[in-house]
Each structure stands twice: as structure tokens, then as C-alpha cells.
Design an enzyme around this catalytic site. Structure first.
Site, PDB file in Angstrom:
ATOM      1  CB  THR A  42      -0.880   0.212   1.269  1.00 61.67           C
ATOM      2  OG1 THR A  42       0.037  -0.054   2.377  1.00 61.67           O
ATOM      3  CG2 THR A  42      -1.995  -1.042   1.098  1.00 61.67           C
ATOM      4  CG  ASP A  43       5.201   1.093   0.759  1.00 60.64           C
ATOM      5  OD1 ASP A  43       4.623   0.338  -0.319  1.00 60.64           O
ATOM      6  OD2 ASP A  43       6.551   1.037   1.014  1.00 60.64           O
TER       7      ASP A  43
ATOM      8  CB  SER B 210      14.492 -12.787   6.886  1.00 59.58           C
ATOM      9  OG  SER B 210      15.759 -13.898   7.221  1.00 59.58           O
ATOM     10  N   GLY B 211      12.921 -10.868   4.516  1.00 58.29           N
ATOM     11  CA  GLY B 211      12.049  -9.815   4.574  1.00 58.29           C
ATOM     12  C   GLY B 211      11.968  -8.927   5.686  1.00 58.29           C
TER      13      GLY B 211
ATOM     14  CB  SER C 184      18.089  -3.117   1.844  1.00 56.41           C
ATOM     15  OG  SER C 184      16.634  -3.392   1.881  1.00 56.41           O
TER      16      SER C 184
ATOM     17  CD  GLU D  52      16.053  -0.486  -1.019  1.00 54.75           C
ATOM     18  OE1 GLU D  52      15.879  -1.573  -2.053  1.00 54.75           O
ATOM     19  OE2 GLU D  52      16.242  -0.760  -0.032  1.00 54.75           O
TER      20      GLU D  52
ATOM     21  CG  ASP E 167      11.026  -1.810   3.445  1.00 60.17           C
ATOM     22  OD1 ASP E 167       9.831  -2.154   3.860  1.00 60.17           O
ATOM     23  OD2 ASP E 167      11.534  -2.000   2.449  1.00 60.17           O
TER      24      ASP E 167
END
Ligand code: GLA
Length: 397
Positions: free
Chosen positions: A39-40, A135-136, A140, A172, A184
Site C-alpha cells: 500500500t505504501d 528474510s523480509g 537494506s 533502492e 521500510d
């Protein structure tokens, strides 16, 4: 201090490698995504939390324009010049190209800061952390935000959270090849101990929310490959943008992003969209509605209701968005049958990585054991189950 042993190890390694102590050290944590998936970048809403694992970035000025950057776990060094920092030359997607790909997160962040104020000197930098890779959990973003805070201080560049988050996001996009949103980075910066971060990604404003002492999160790391940067994530984002353009044409009110479309409008006006694109769009539309519903349930102290919405969120990922996988589905299916579990869903980009499980605090141990053994019964190998503690966001040490 969070993760003090890692800080001490980094100080020691920095001193041994560069022959002096760092001038500046910053810390930034990874994150879990609790509700609101993809959604971001659709200008919607997310519940997330910073976690107890993170990365330290230590740095000192150099006398020349030369930069030496070391990954403290591998003790590998790359060098470059502060006035010549460019994205890697191998085009999208970049994740499979080149060596020492970790340098791209740091260089991309440095380049973003250098646009604000051209650097007058280089640096010696080293980073070390404990966010599990792949691992999500956004190792990063932890690296970008610790880099960003440390280098902004070293170069005396005024920043704020949204600016730093955008610098990380742009790193990114241009240095890594993943067209991610801001989730994130914002979560890493805005986290607070024992609280969730609720962000509105249209205004990029956030508040923190208490879940109460009964709520606890487990993380089930399926250790399956999570392939955000190799194209699947970017394709889903393109689908959402294609759908937003369609709804902007057919709806009477302005549509700048999927955020502006309701589930009712989707059902009436999806005709004309390819079926897969329509289904993809339904996911963030539903997720936005679920985050708002979840916020109301939390404010009423209804944890079980919030957990049920997490289960719905995963189902939407599985059926509509296609960003789940057999391993994540197995965790969520098992979770539904375990006493004390209130909700479960994949966390982050998807396609592997981790599922986040909401469990009543009194049932943490039994639920952890039950999840691990249910997973092992299906895949002959256990998944890693750990307790996640919503933690404080990034800071200058
Ligand atoms: C990844 C991206 C974020 C966000 C999530 C899915 O973590 O980096 O920007 O889109 O996936 O919600």
C-alpha cells in the site's frame, strides 16, 4: 543501547582495520510489516514496527576524496571517490549483477546526500548488524538509514526523517533496481518500543499506537528466497499503476493513486482491465480498508478482531496479488489452528521470507513450538520462529 555487543565488535574491527576510532556511529533497525501490504507506493496506509535487530554504521573523515567502505561481517573492502559515485552500470534489475552488491545501498544513500551538499572529503566507513538477510526484515533499509544518519552528521547536512527515507528509497530505485515505497525506511526511523507505527503514505505522516501488553509477535522465517529485486515486485507495482490510470479515466473524482479507489468502485468499474491487473489492484484497495478497520479495532482493544484482519490480508495476498508462496501459506494455515494465535500474514514484499504471527503473550512458547513443528511436518525442515519486540527507531550513537 540496543545490540551493544555488535557496537563493541564494530568499534574493535574499525580500529583494527583503519588504525583509528570512528568519529560518528549511527544505528538503524529492520522492520516487520503488520498490516497493509504493497500500500505504501499506492499512497495508502500501513501498520509496521521497527524490530530489535539492526545495523550500526561507523565512519570517520578521510583527508582525501577517497572512500574506503567495509562490510564488517565479511571484512571486505571496496574503494571509490567521493566525487564520482554512480549507480552500477548493469541496468535493471541489478540484484544479480556485480559483486559486493551491499555497497550499492551505501553508495546510493551517499549519492542522495551529496546531491544536497557536494562532499569536500571522502570517508572510512564500516557497517555491522544482525538483521537476518533475505528474510523480509529490511536489512537494506537498516543499512541505508544507519548510513544516512551517520554520513549526514559527518558532512554536516541537515535532514529530517522524510528526507532521509526518500534518500534511502531513491538509493533502492537507482542503485539497486527495486522500485520500493517508503515503508521500510520510515519504519526504521519512526519505530518506538512496544508500539506500532501507523503511516499514511500520501502525506508521509505517522503516529505510534500501543497494542497492549497481551499482544506479542512471532516471526516465522521460512528461509525461502525472497526475490524483490529480480522483477516480481516491480511488475506488481506497474500493475497497480496501470489500474490507477484506468480508474482515473472511468471515475468522476480525481484518482492519483490506488488509494483513491474504494472496493465498491473497484467492483463496478474494473471492467476494461485485464483480469490479473484488476485482481492485483484489489489487493492494496482491500489492504487500505483493512488497515483503517484494524486501527478502529485496536482502539477498541479488540486484538482478536485485529488478528482476523491479518488473516484476511494474507488471503488477499495469496488469492489476488500472488505474492505469497507455499511456505508462507503453510505457516498461516498452521497458525489458524494453534491456540493463542490471533492472526498471521506475510510481511513485506512477499514471494518468501517471513510471516508475522500475532499471538497472546501467555501463549508465546506453546505457539512457537506448535508453529515450528507444523512447518517441519510439511516441509521436513523447521522454520525459524523468533519473538519480535517492537523497538526504538534509528539514532545517532
Ligand atoms: C517491501 C518494500 C516496501 C513495501 C513492502 C510491501 O518491503 O520495500 O516499500 O512496498 O515490500 O508492503
Amino acid at each position: 543501547m540496543t545490540n551493544k555487543p555488535i557496537y563493541d565488535e564494530l568499534q574493535g574491527k574499525f580500529r583494527a582495520h583503519f588504525g583509528r576510532y570512528p568519529e560518528v556511529v549511527a544505528y538503524a533497525p529492520g522492520r516487520i510489516e503488520v498490516l497493509g501490504n504493497h500500500t505504501d507506493y499506492n499512497e495508502g496506509f500501513v501498520f509496521s514496527a521497527a524490530i530489535q535487530f539492526g545495523t550500526f554504521f561507523a565512519v570517520a573523515k578521510s583527508v582525501s576524496m577517497g572512500c574506503r567502505l567495509v562490510a564488517g561481517d565479511l571484512m571486505r573492502e571496496v574503494t571509490f571517490s567521493a566525487d564520482d559515485v554512480k549507480p552500477p552500470p548493469f541496468g535493471y534489475p541489478l540484484s544479480k549483477g556485480g559483486s559486493d552488491t551491499w555497497q550499492n545501498y551505501v553508495k546510493g544513500t551517499f549519492a542522495g546526500l551529496a546531491e544536497r551538499k557536494p562532499p569536500a572529503h571522502g570517508f572510512d566507513g564500516m557497517f555491522l548488524g544482525n538483521v537476518p538477510l533475505g528474510s523480509g526484515l529490511s536489512s537494506s533499509a537498516a543499512l541505508e538509514m544507519s548510513t544516512g544518519i551517520a554520513l549526514a552528521k559527518l558532512y554536516n547536512i541537515a535532514t529530517d526523517a522524510v528526507m532521509l527515507a526518500k534518500i534511502g528509497q531513491n538509493a533502492e530505485h537507482t542503485f539497486v533496481g527495486c522500485k520500493c515505497g517508503l515503508l521500510d525506511q520510515i519504519s526504521s526511523l519512526a519505530g518506538q518500543e512496544n508500539r506500532l507505527v501507523k503511516t499514511d503514505f500520501r502525506s508521509v505522516s505517522y503516529e505510534t499506537v500501543n497494542m497492549g501488553a497481551e499482544a506479542c509477535f512471532l516471526l516465522c522465517d521460512t528461509r525461502t528466497k525472497h526475490a524483490l529485486a529480480d522483477g516480481a515486485y516491480n511488475r506488481l507495482r506497474e500493475s497497480c499503476e496501470q489500474a490507477a490510470a484506468h480508474f482515473a479515466r472511468v471515475l468522476r473524482h480525481p484518482v492519483n493513486a490506488i488509494r483513491d479507489v474504494s472496493m465498491t468502485e473497484w467492483a463496478i468499474y474494473k471492467r476494461g482491465l485485464p483480469e490479473d491487473v484488476a485482481n492485483h489492484a484489489a489487493h492494496p484497495i482491500g489492504e487500505n480498508e483493512r488497515v483503517l478497520k484494524g486501527a478502529k479495532l485496536l482502539s477498541e482493544g479488540n486484538l482478536a478482531g485485529f488478528g482476523a484482519v491479518m488473516f484476511d490480508s494474507h488471503e488477499s495476498s495469496r488469492v489476488l496479488f500472488g505474492n505469497s508462496c507455499a511456505e508462507l501459506d503453510a505457516v498461516v494455515d498452521a497458525a489458524k489452528k494453534i491456540p493463542g494465535v490471533l492472526g498471521a500474514r506475510l510481511s513485506g514484499g512477499g514471494f518468501g521470507g517471513s510471516a508475522v504471527v500475532l499471538v497472546h503473550s501467555r501463549d508465546v512458547e506453546t505457539a512457537s513450538a506448535a508453529l515450528a513443528s507444523a512447518y517441519a511436518a510439511t516441509f521436513n525442515t523447521p522454520c525459524d520462529v523468533s519473538v519480535i519486540k517492537p523497538a526504538a527507531g534509528a539514532y545517532l550513537v
